[in-house]
Write a protein that holds these residues in place. Structure first.
Motif, short mmCIF file in Angstrom:
data_model
loop_
_atom_site.label_atom_id
_atom_site.label_comp_id
_atom_site.label_asym_id
_atom_site.label_seq_id
_atom_site.Cartn_x
_atom_site.Cartn_y
_atom_site.Cartn_z
N SER A 32 54.47 47.77 50.38
CA SER A 32 53.49 48.05 51.41
C SER A 32 52.48 49.05 50.87
O SER A 32 52.87 49.99 50.18
CB SER A 32 54.17 48.63 52.65
N ASN A 33 51.22 48.81 51.17
CA ASN A 33 50.14 49.72 50.79
C ASN A 33 49.72 49.63 49.31
O ASN A 33 48.90 50.41 48.86
CB ASN A 33 50.52 51.17 51.12
N VAL A 34 50.28 48.67 48.58
CA VAL A 34 49.95 48.57 47.16
C VAL A 34 48.51 48.06 46.96
O VAL A 34 47.91 48.26 45.90
CB VAL A 34 50.97 47.68 46.41
N SER A 37 46.54 43.10 50.56
CA SER A 37 45.52 42.48 51.42
C SER A 37 44.13 42.62 50.81
O SER A 37 43.34 41.67 50.84
CB SER A 37 45.53 43.13 52.81
N THR A 38 43.86 43.78 50.24
CA THR A 38 42.55 44.03 49.61
C THR A 38 42.33 43.05 48.46
O THR A 38 41.24 42.48 48.32
CB THR A 38 42.48 45.48 49.11
N LEU A 39 43.36 42.82 47.66
CA LEU A 39 43.23 41.89 46.53
C LEU A 39 43.06 40.46 47.03
O LEU A 39 42.23 39.71 46.49
CB LEU A 39 44.48 41.99 45.63
N LEU A 160 43.02 49.58 39.43
CA LEU A 160 42.56 49.96 38.11
C LEU A 160 41.39 50.95 38.18
O LEU A 160 41.22 51.79 37.31
CB LEU A 160 42.10 48.68 37.38
N ASP A 161 40.60 50.84 39.26
CA ASP A 161 39.45 51.76 39.42
C ASP A 161 39.87 53.21 39.64
O ASP A 161 39.05 54.12 39.54
CB ASP A 161 38.58 51.28 40.60
N LYS A 162 41.15 53.42 39.96
CA LYS A 162 41.65 54.77 40.24
C LYS A 162 41.94 55.57 38.97
O LYS A 162 42.20 56.77 39.04
CB LYS A 162 42.93 54.71 41.07
N1 LIG Z 1 40.59 52.53 45.04
C1 LIG Z 1 41.24 51.43 45.43
N2 LIG Z 1 41.83 51.39 46.65
C2 LIG Z 1 42.48 50.28 47.03
C3 LIG Z 1 42.55 49.14 46.18
N3 LIG Z 1 43.27 48.18 46.82
C4 LIG Z 1 43.61 48.71 48.02
N4 LIG Z 1 43.15 49.96 48.16
C5 LIG Z 1 43.36 50.84 49.33
O1 LIG Z 1 44.76 51.00 49.53
C6 LIG Z 1 45.10 50.96 50.92
C7 LIG Z 1 46.10 49.83 51.20
O2 LIG Z 1 45.47 48.60 50.95
P1 LIG Z 1 45.98 47.23 51.61
O3 LIG Z 1 45.22 46.14 50.94
O4 LIG Z 1 45.94 47.27 53.09
O5 LIG Z 1 47.50 47.24 51.12
P2 LIG Z 1 48.73 46.26 51.49
O6 LIG Z 1 49.59 47.01 52.45
O7 LIG Z 1 49.44 46.07 50.19
O8 LIG Z 1 48.17 44.99 52.04
C8 LIG Z 1 43.78 50.81 51.66
O9 LIG Z 1 43.35 52.09 52.05
C9 LIG Z 1 42.85 50.20 50.61
O10 LIG Z 1 41.50 50.52 50.84
C10 LIG Z 1 41.91 49.20 44.88
O11 LIG Z 1 41.94 48.27 44.07
N5 LIG Z 1 41.28 50.38 44.58
#
Ligand SMILES: Nc1nc2c(ncn2[C@@H]2O[C@H](COP(=O)(O)OP(=O)(O)O)[C@@H](O)[C@H]2O)c(=O)[nH]1
Ligand SMILES: [Mg+2]
Length: 211
Positions: A32-34, A37-39, A160-162
């Motif tokens: 969770s939070n990895v 969803s964003t990817l 990776l941008d982090k």
């Molecule tokens: N800097 C950065 N932040 C990211 C990236 N991917 C996700 N986040 C942040 O990490 C948090 C969790 O992302 P989310 O996609 O909801 O995670 P999920 O729980 O795995 O679906 C959010 O605040 C996103 O904006 C990334 O590639 N780079």
């Protein structure tokens, strides 16, 4: 990749509510939070096809998103499902649910005939953690899918941008080592869901697995 259409199809919380196995499927797993969803949104080139949040979700269901994509202009489009698996490693999940993946995940990962690839997403800064290793181990042993075609395992290191350019090589090497301990001998694909970096390469691998 050009995405011609992307839409939510259905959520399934038991085996009977899975959609008919018509399209090739790529599933996405990770803590969770990895950044799963964003990817997935970055791959679909949509801002909010898949819900993202700062608070880890409690959803235990599998969510199916139907996409039609075309690699190059004039090339035959192809369709697939992106499948959002429940996030793991969330402390509030009960001990009972923590042990094993539950019957739906077992059935889906072990027997789904149209499942072609599983993408395991790790944070490039954290590397392969216990539950990632369990999932990698489960998938690379292969014996659990006697009845179905073997699936491609795609290991993805995101956010990776982090980290700075000079930190990337050692960080990716740590991911490679962690995966090797879980029986996976491939290389991780470095991406950022935020900037879209690396998603072309990931799409190439997904397309190869689907076709
Ligand atoms: N800097 C950065 N932040 C990211 C990236 N991917 C996700 N986040 C942040 O990490 C948090 C969790 O992302 P989310 O996609 O909801 O995670 P999920 O729980 O795995 O679906 C959010 O605040 C996103 O904006 C990334 O590639 N780079
Ligand atoms: Mg999510």
């Amino acid at each position: 990749m050009r995405i011609l259409s992307a839409e939510f199809t259905c959520g399934a919380d038991n085996v009977r509510s899975l959609p008919p196995p018509t399209l090739g499927e790529v599933a996405f797993g990770g803590r969770s939070n990895v950044g799963k969803s964003t990817l997935m949104n970055a791959l679909a080139q949509r801002k909010s096809l898949v819900r993202t949040s700062r608070t880890p979700g409690l959803t235990r269901q599998l969510n199916f998103f139907a996409l039609t994509a075309s690699a190059k202009p004039g090339e035959e489009p192809f369709s697939l499902y992106l499948v959002d698996l429940p996030g793991y490693g969330f402390a509030k999940v009960s001990k009972k649910e923590h042990l094993g993946w539950g019957p739906l995940m077992d059935a889906y990962l072990g027997q789904r005939p149209t499942l072609r690839a599983v993408t395991i997403i790790v944070d490039v800064r954290r590397g392969v953690e216990d539950e990632d290793a369990q999932l990698l181990d489960f998938l690379t042993r292969g014996t659990s899918r006697e009845a179905a075609k073997p699936i491609e395992v795609l290991l993805v290191a995101t956010k990776l941008d982090k980290i700075s350019k000079s930190e990337r090589k050692p960080a990716l090497a740590r991911v490679t080592d962690g995966a090797k301990r879980a029986g996976f001998t491939g290389k991780p694909i470095g991406v950022s869901g935020e900037t879209g970096e690396g998603t072309d390469l990931l799409w190439d691998r997904i397309q190869k697995a689907i076709l």
